[in-house]
Design an enzyme around this catalytic site. Structure first.
Site, PDB file in Angstrom:
ATOM      1  N   HIS A 267       0.973  -1.269  -0.036  1.00  0.00           N
ATOM      2  CA  HIS A 267       0.017  -0.114   0.032  1.00  0.00           C
ATOM      3  C   HIS A 267       0.884   1.016  -0.076  1.00  0.00           C
ATOM      4  CE1 HIS A 267      -3.400  -2.756   1.300  1.00  0.00           C
ATOM      5  NE2 HIS A 267      -2.486  -3.258   1.878  1.00  0.00           N
TER       6      HIS A 267
ATOM      7  N   SER B 241      14.547  21.958 -15.779  1.00  0.00           N
ATOM      8  CA  SER B 241      13.295  22.624 -16.059  1.00  0.00           C
ATOM      9  C   SER B 241      13.754  24.079 -17.003  1.00  0.00           C
ATOM     10  CB  SER B 241      12.665  22.776 -14.710  1.00  0.00           C
ATOM     11  OG  SER B 241      12.056  23.948 -14.750  1.00  0.00           O
TER      12      SER B 241
ATOM     13  N   LYS C 249      15.851  22.131 -10.629  1.00  0.00           N
ATOM     14  CA  LYS C 249      15.309  20.745 -11.204  1.00  0.00           C
ATOM     15  C   LYS C 249      16.153  19.819 -11.763  1.00  0.00           C
ATOM     16  CE  LYS C 249      11.480  19.756 -10.383  1.00  0.00           C
ATOM     17  NZ  LYS C 249      10.161  20.221 -10.943  1.00  0.00           N
TER      18      LYS C 249
END
Ligand code: ARG
Length: 474
Positions: A172, A293, A299
């Site tokens: 999960h 980016s 980024k």
């Protein structure tokens, strides 16, 4: 040209206009119809296999006396020259040829004259295209299997270095129990092993020789089907001429294998993306595989992995498209079947680079093993503690509850398992002894889960050895 109202047969005029099939027509096709129905813009990809098939067909025609040895030689010579023309970009393609089969035949007749007109004896494009695609897929599947094996080998090599590297296993997407990085990577090796099997099965489905089926109902001519099959390396003959030209199950089998592989690669890509986030911090993306980016200078984006994940839609879409094309098609050949090829090409164009990029990617990853280990401790060891009690005769449900209460109290106090003493544990259950604290290390936890298929270093080493030897993956 106006035709006299007589019973005189007219000369086949279509051929002189460069179209081999229009003997029965008075007017040419609309150019838009020609453009819409042609497969030539994409099926030229099959040219090598088309020519190989035609050469085998021509040899057979000579063996059974339908062409002379000289004619066969001229045909084979011409076809080989055409293959070179196409390979070297010298071949002049024209949409009027409709598809690669007619393009090659038209050129052959231009080159060698009448003998070229005999090549299509006892054959239809319906059985021809089935043959070409089967041969093409056999070869492409071999390439796919090799690429899958490359990726498996890479993962095995990386796993080999991380048999003792503990990391949290998840269910999960919540930390569950410690596993090793090797064990995690070998899960992908198992998945890819099944992909390999599926491709091999799809290849066997391709390995059926359709030629001799003609348009759908065979031929009056004494064609030697078995000889053609032998020459082209097929182990089986299509047993029903109608099925031979209408069957595309082998395409479905390939696209299904491709789709499952795409889904596997997508799951792998998703984990790489997750692991590379600051939140996980398990890996650093190698610069060669990361993108910047346009606005945010800091980024380092995993675009490649996002696109491997994203392109799964195309491959699964190809399978859906092919299923939809086949649904409701009456036997035998219908032009709808022409839609098969682009689906196959697109799936291959997507998956081949994805496989090879992933194989180059894994060895270059920097693993942050400390972050992984941190995630593998703490409450991820709760199951081990419960199983400790089970080994001392406590019923599992009771042990589950005891450790559950311990976890609840510790997390309410904002603490993990760190710093627990035997006295602390005894307050929850008197079956705890001083050795209980020993199961509170991720390494010990890993070591003791040594059932076959489990994550212990010993088990994983055994599996690694088998993978290398039995599957000849070293
Ligand atoms: N271009 C066709 C295909 O790709 C082959 C020709 C089939 N025969 C026909 N009569 N249209 O499937």
């Amino acid at each position: 040209m106006k035709r006299a109202a007589s019973n005189q047969p007219s000369k086949p005029s279509g051929r002189t206009k460069g179209n081999l099939l229009r003997g029965r027509f008075k007017r040419p096709r609309l150019p838009e119809v020609e453009a819409f129905t042609a497969s030539l813009p994409f099926d030229r990809e099959l040219y090598r296999h088309d020519i190989r098939g035609s050469i085998a067909h021509a040899r057979m025609l000579a063996r059974v006396g339908l062409v002379t040895a000289d004619e066969a030689e001229a045909i084979i010579h011409g076809l080989s020259a055409i293959e070179r023309e196409i390979a070297e970009g010298r071949f002049r393609f024209t949409l009027a040829d409709e598809d690669i089969h007619l393009a090659v035949e038209r050129r052959l007749t231009e080159m060698i004259g009448e003998a070229g007109q005999k090549l299509h004896t006892g054959r239809s494009r319906n059985d021809q295209v089935a043959l070409d695609l089967r041969m093409y897929l056999r070869d492409e599947i071999d390439t796919m299997v090799a690429l899958v094996d490359d990726l498996r080998r890479t993962l095995i090599d990386v796993a080999d270095r991380h048999v003792e590297t503990v990391m949290p296993g998840y269910t999960h997407l919540q930390r569950a129990q410690p596993v090793s990085l090797a064990h995690h990577l070998l899960a992908y090796v198992e998945m890819l092993g099944r992909d390999r099997e599926r491709f091999t099965q799809a290849r066997a489905r391709c390995d059926v020789m359709p030629l001799g089926a003609g348009a759908l109902a065979g031929s009056t001519l004494p064609l030697d089907r078995a000889g053609v099959a032998r020459e082209l390396g097929f182990t089986k003959l299509a047993e029903n001429s109608i099925d031979a030209v209408s069957d595309r199950d082998f395409v479905l089998d390939f696209l299904f294998a491709a789709s499952v592989l795409a889904v596997h690669l997508s799951r792998m890509a998703e984990e790489i993306i997750l692991w590379s986030t600051s939140e996980f911090g398990f890996i650093a993306l190698p610069d060669e595989f990361a993108t910047g980016s346009s606005m945010m200078p800091q980024k380092k984006n995993p675009d490649l992995m996002e696109l491997i994940r994203g392109k799964t839609g195309r491959v699964v879409g190809a399978l859906m498209a092919m299923l939809t094309t086949l649904k409701g098609l009456p036997l035998a050949y219908n032009s709808d079947l022409q839609e098969d090829k682009e689906r196959v090409f697109d799936a291959l164009r997507t998956l081949k680079p994805a496989l090879s990029l992933l194989a180059q990617f894994w060895p270059r990853i920097e693993f942050h093993v400390d972050a992984m280990r941190r995630g593998a401790g703490g409450f991820a060891l709760a199951t081990d503690l419960a199983e400790y009690l089970v080994a001392r005769g406590v019923p599992f449900r009771e042990a589950h509850e005891v450790v559950g209460a311990l976890v609840r109290d510790r997390s309410e106090a904002d603490q993990g398992f760190e710093g627990l003493t035997v006295e602390d544990l005894r307050r929850y259950c008197d079956k705890f002894d001083s050795d209980a604290l020993r199961c509170l290390s991720p390494e010990a936890s890993l070591r003791s889960r040594d059932l076959p298929g489990g994550p212990s270093p010993q088990t994983v080493r055994r599996r690694l050895g088998k993978l290398r030897n039995r599957e000849r993956l070293s």
